[in-house]
Design a protein around this motif. Structure first.
Motif, short mmCIF file in Angstrom:
data_model
loop_
_atom_site.label_atom_id
_atom_site.label_comp_id
_atom_site.label_asym_id
_atom_site.label_seq_id
_atom_site.Cartn_x
_atom_site.Cartn_y
_atom_site.Cartn_z
N CYS A 92 33.18 41.51 41.75
CA CYS A 92 34.55 41.07 41.48
C CYS A 92 35.48 42.26 41.68
O CYS A 92 35.31 43.30 41.04
N GLN A 94 38.48 42.47 40.87
CA GLN A 94 39.42 42.61 39.77
C GLN A 94 38.80 43.32 38.55
O GLN A 94 39.32 44.31 38.09
N CYS A 95 37.67 42.79 38.05
CA CYS A 95 37.09 43.37 36.83
C CYS A 95 35.91 44.30 37.13
O CYS A 95 35.41 44.98 36.23
N CYS A 130 35.99 36.94 40.56
CA CYS A 130 35.03 36.12 39.81
C CYS A 130 35.73 34.95 39.11
O CYS A 130 36.95 34.96 38.95
N CYS A 133 38.03 35.88 36.13
CA CYS A 133 39.31 36.47 36.53
C CYS A 133 40.22 35.41 37.17
O CYS A 133 41.43 35.44 36.99
ZN LIG Z 1 36.24 39.44 37.50
#
Ligand SMILES: [Zn+2]
Ligand SMILES: [Zn+2]
Length: 146
Positions: A92, A94-95, A130, A133
């Motif tokens: 992911c 983002q995270c 993901c 997110c």
């Molecule tokens: Zn994520």
């Protein structure tokens, strides 16, 4: 089931206390795909004498003996995987979470060669956002709409 001590001994790795602790950590954090730093920081609480070098060298030895796999999905760091069966990963963006994903692939079904080359390892890296997110993105969009 074999003890961790036996598993290491069978691979010719002397089962020191620290090595056993590292192996145990890997077996318990199978979904994390941790880095050397992550393992070091966690174990430091129990073993104040452990060094980053010990963790690094131990993981290298595990890797050489096929006890763990290395994943380079982020491109900047080595992540370790206790699951040494051929499988693919999703990162992911983002995270930063790395997850195992199931993808139908002829090589996981037993295919061993491609264009006459013998394939010994298969690593599929998939990247995106993901589902957790994606939920956050959707929620914050709803909150900000008038
Ligand atoms: Zn994520
Ligand atoms: Zn994995």
């Amino acid at each position: 089931m074999k003890s961790f001590k036996t598993i290491l001994e069978e691979k010719g790795i002397k089962p020191t206390y620290q090595r056993l602790k590292i192996f145990e950590y890997m077996s318990r954090n199978i979904v994390n795909h941790p880095t050397v730093e992550m393992i070091y920081e966690k174990l430091l609480k129990d073993i104040p004498t452990i060094s980053m070098t010990t963790v690094y060298n131990t993981l290298n030895a595990f890797l050489e003996k096929g006890l763990v796999d290395a994943i380079t999905i982020t491109g900047t760091e080595m992540r370790y995987d206790f699951n040494t069966d051929s499988h693919h990963h999703f990162l992911c963006k983002q995270c930063g979470k790395i997850m195992d994903i199931e993808v139908t692939c002829p090589f996981s079904e037993g295919k061993k060669s491609q264009h006459g080359h013998r394939v010994e390892e298969v690593h599929g890296y998939f990247k995106g956002i993901c589902k957790d997110c994606l939920k956050d993105v959707k929620n914050s969009a709803e909150e900000s709409s008038p």
